[in-house]
Design a protein around this motif. Sequence first.
Motif, PDB file in Angstrom:
ATOM      1  N   GLY A 239     -11.744  -3.858   6.112  1.00 57.97           N
ATOM      2  CA  GLY A 239     -10.333  -2.680   5.503  1.00 57.97           C
ATOM      3  C   GLY A 239      -9.733  -3.747   5.893  1.00 57.97           C
ATOM      4  O   GLY A 239      -8.793  -2.428   5.056  1.00 57.97           O
ATOM      5  N   LEU A 240      -9.175  -4.394   6.124  1.00 59.05           N
ATOM      6  CA  LEU A 240      -7.855  -5.313   5.762  1.00 59.05           C
ATOM      7  C   LEU A 240      -7.687  -4.982   4.806  1.00 59.05           C
ATOM      8  O   LEU A 240      -6.593  -5.053   4.016  1.00 59.05           O
ATOM      9  CB  LEU A 240      -7.646  -6.576   6.890  1.00 59.05           C
ATOM     10  N   MET A 241      -9.238  -5.849   3.231  1.00 64.42           N
ATOM     11  CA  MET A 241      -8.850  -6.170   2.010  1.00 64.42           C
ATOM     12  C   MET A 241      -8.593  -4.726   1.688  1.00 64.42           C
ATOM     13  O   MET A 241      -7.775  -4.374   0.682  1.00 64.42           O
ATOM     14  CB  MET A 241      -9.682  -6.951   1.612  1.00 64.42           C
ATOM     15  N   PHE A 242      -9.357  -3.731   1.980  1.00 73.09           N
ATOM     16  CA  PHE A 242      -9.045  -2.791   1.609  1.00 73.09           C
ATOM     17  C   PHE A 242      -7.862  -1.788   1.329  1.00 73.09           C
ATOM     18  O   PHE A 242      -7.413  -1.618   0.656  1.00 73.09           O
ATOM     19  CB  PHE A 242     -10.230  -1.183   1.846  1.00 73.09           C
ATOM     20  N   GLY A 243      -7.404  -2.164   2.552  1.00 72.48           N
ATOM     21  CA  GLY A 243      -6.281  -1.311   3.252  1.00 72.48           C
ATOM     22  C   GLY A 243      -5.231  -1.720   2.364  1.00 72.48           C
ATOM     23  O   GLY A 243      -4.346  -1.088   1.915  1.00 72.48           O
ATOM     24  N   SER A 244      -5.028  -3.470   2.530  1.00 74.01           N
ATOM     25  CA  SER A 244      -3.620  -3.596   2.199  1.00 74.01           C
ATOM     26  C   SER A 244      -3.937  -3.613   0.449  1.00 74.01           C
ATOM     27  O   SER A 244      -2.980  -3.757  -0.139  1.00 74.01           O
ATOM     28  CB  SER A 244      -3.713  -5.748   2.308  1.00 74.01           C
ATOM     29  N   THR A 245      -4.882  -3.966  -0.193  1.00 79.36           N
ATOM     30  CA  THR A 245      -4.839  -3.810  -1.577  1.00 79.36           C
ATOM     31  C   THR A 245      -4.795  -2.369  -1.917  1.00 79.36           C
ATOM     32  O   THR A 245      -4.041  -2.204  -3.122  1.00 79.36           O
ATOM     33  CB  THR A 245      -6.308  -4.183  -1.752  1.00 79.36           C
TER      34      THR A 245
ATOM     35  N   MET B  58     -14.083   2.125   7.374  1.00 80.25           N
ATOM     36  CA  MET B  58     -13.020   3.331   7.900  1.00 80.25           C
ATOM     37  C   MET B  58     -11.442   3.133   7.626  1.00 80.25           C
ATOM     38  O   MET B  58     -10.705   3.575   7.907  1.00 80.25           O
ATOM     39  CB  MET B  58     -13.765   4.363   6.685  1.00 80.25           C
ATOM     40  N   GLY B  59     -11.786   2.750   9.532  1.00 82.48           N
ATOM     41  CA  GLY B  59     -10.829   3.010   9.868  1.00 82.48           C
ATOM     42  C   GLY B  59      -9.847   2.265  10.364  1.00 82.48           C
ATOM     43  O   GLY B  59      -8.755   1.957  10.023  1.00 82.48           O
ATOM     44  N   SER B  60     -10.466   0.822   9.541  1.00 84.34           N
ATOM     45  CA  SER B  60      -9.739  -0.295  10.266  1.00 84.34           C
ATOM     46  C   SER B  60      -9.266  -0.094   8.337  1.00 84.34           C
ATOM     47  O   SER B  60      -7.920  -0.607   8.045  1.00 84.34           O
ATOM     48  CB  SER B  60     -10.393  -1.811   9.097  1.00 84.34           C
ATOM     49  N   THR B  61      -9.144   0.347   6.762  1.00 87.95           N
ATOM     50  CA  THR B  61      -8.701   0.738   5.831  1.00 87.95           C
ATOM     51  C   THR B  61      -7.371   1.427   5.609  1.00 87.95           C
ATOM     52  O   THR B  61      -6.292   1.697   5.780  1.00 87.95           O
ATOM     53  CB  THR B  61      -9.495   1.381   4.860  1.00 87.95           C
ATOM     54  N   ALA B  62      -7.490   2.637   6.846  1.00 87.96           N
ATOM     55  CA  ALA B  62      -6.449   3.641   7.357  1.00 87.96           C
ATOM     56  C   ALA B  62      -5.579   3.143   7.891  1.00 87.96           C
ATOM     57  O   ALA B  62      -4.338   3.434   7.066  1.00 87.96           O
ATOM     58  CB  ALA B  62      -7.269   4.814   7.688  1.00 87.96           C
TER      59      ALA B  62
ATOM     60  N   GLY C  62      -4.055   8.197   1.514  1.00 85.64           N
ATOM     61  CA  GLY C  62      -4.815   6.851   1.208  1.00 85.64           C
ATOM     62  C   GLY C  62      -5.621   6.996   2.752  1.00 85.64           C
ATOM     63  O   GLY C  62      -6.985   7.111   3.024  1.00 85.64           O
ATOM     64  N   SER C  63      -4.757   7.087   4.044  1.00 84.42           N
ATOM     65  CA  SER C  63      -5.017   6.385   4.941  1.00 84.42           C
ATOM     66  C   SER C  63      -5.931   8.187   5.506  1.00 84.42           C
ATOM     67  O   SER C  63      -6.895   8.266   5.817  1.00 84.42           O
ATOM     68  CB  SER C  63      -3.982   6.359   6.176  1.00 84.42           C
ATOM     69  N   ALA C  64      -5.176   8.880   4.555  1.00 85.47           N
ATOM     70  CA  ALA C  64      -5.389  10.406   5.595  1.00 85.47           C
ATOM     71  C   ALA C  64      -7.488  10.641   5.076  1.00 85.47           C
ATOM     72  O   ALA C  64      -8.189  10.714   5.608  1.00 85.47           O
ATOM     73  CB  ALA C  64      -4.990  11.687   5.109  1.00 85.47           C
ATOM     74  N   ILE C  65      -7.822  10.675   3.220  1.00 82.83           N
ATOM     75  CA  ILE C  65      -8.479  10.030   2.832  1.00 82.83           C
ATOM     76  C   ILE C  65      -9.577   8.763   3.663  1.00 82.83           C
ATOM     77  O   ILE C  65     -11.211   9.238   3.777  1.00 82.83           O
ATOM     78  CB  ILE C  65      -8.615   9.816   1.349  1.00 82.83           C
ATOM     79  N   ALA C  66      -9.360   8.051   4.197  1.00 81.28           N
ATOM     80  CA  ALA C  66     -10.492   6.852   4.734  1.00 81.28           C
ATOM     81  C   ALA C  66     -10.164   7.189   6.126  1.00 81.28           C
ATOM     82  O   ALA C  66     -11.386   7.283   6.299  1.00 81.28           O
ATOM     83  CB  ALA C  66      -9.531   5.640   4.474  1.00 81.28           C
TER      84      ALA C  66
END
Length: 398
Positions: free
Chosen positions: A345-351, A220-224, A368-372
Amino acid sequence: MLPSPSAHLASTKLFIVLSILTGLVGAFINPLMSYFLVDSLDVPPIYIGLYTISLTISGIVISQWLGSLADKGTSSRKLYLLATAGTVLALVIYSNTQSFIVVLIAGVILMALGNATTPQMLTLGRQWAGNNTVNITQFNARIRACFSFAWMLGPPLGFMLVASVGFSGAFSVAIFFGLLGMLFVTFFVPEQQIDESKQQSTKMQKAPLSFWYLGAAVVMGSTANTMYTSALPLYTLNELKLPSYTPGVLMGIVACIEIPVMLFTTRLSRWVNKKDLMIISFMFGLVFYIGIFNATLFWHFALLQLLNAVFYGLYAGIGLTLMQEQLPQRIGFTSAFYSNGIKIGLMFGSTGAGFIAQFFSFKHTSVGSAIAAILGVICLLLFSRFKCQESSISPISN
């Protein structure tokens, strides 16, 4: 006879140099790949997703497998050399083909193998730190700071090389750093001995439920962070019409601040529980993303980078150590798991950034980042809860 402090310092410097060399290889390659696929291979943008997802899945499988081999006694030093060789061979192929299929196959086999380079470097360093009287939190924080330093240098230099000599020139420099890292490990980094009793206990040490919640928090941290950085250039330049230097300056500011924050986490961890530091980091991230959603001027973004630096500095500075502490006899597994969590997280974040921008705007990616970030806090609270339950059933000190 214990090694002298000067010997420890010399060995620490070896791993600092190795982490910079390892980080530079990825810092030259990863930011260029989307550009390379579309501009050099002339494929539709959807192929970027195909390449990224295929490489990520293959890389996760391979790096976890190599991590398990390291835990069973296979030399992490040799596994590092094998993984780096995969990266070098993949880049040689990338530099000499115009076929997307060839690049995809080389990526899924060779570059995915190369994705294990960082986990094996982390495993090798952690094995050395465990065999010596070294502050592991401080050691890991320094290693992560070196990766951030490499990412300060790699992307701008990579794009400069593409503009001047093309992609083959940028890939050639990455190959040079990869080969330099292999030579450095071969001649300067010693083989690490693993206690046979620890290898036996590895078979018995299973990952408890709390460990998976901690892993989800890392994702989640990487996604955000990725969702924010992926949208930053298009949001600030296209939607807010800020000066063209804005994204580069903002990324430079946060990189300069997050490095000392990472290094300071060692002292903070003496006074504050590592799990609580992770929660605090996500809270800083949440406030930062809320601020970004409401920011409209350059100085708003610039000031908010202080919050971003504290968020990512604490998250990156303490996350690896906290995860390794959960399964101390499976350092190879946990190091690979941590690195793969960042990649997922990189994959989730960029997508996710592309999906949100498609239906709303690049401004809304900060939501979206705040939700992550909120999900990250929830995962850490669940980690703490189940960790307490597991300790009451089978009290094992971590």
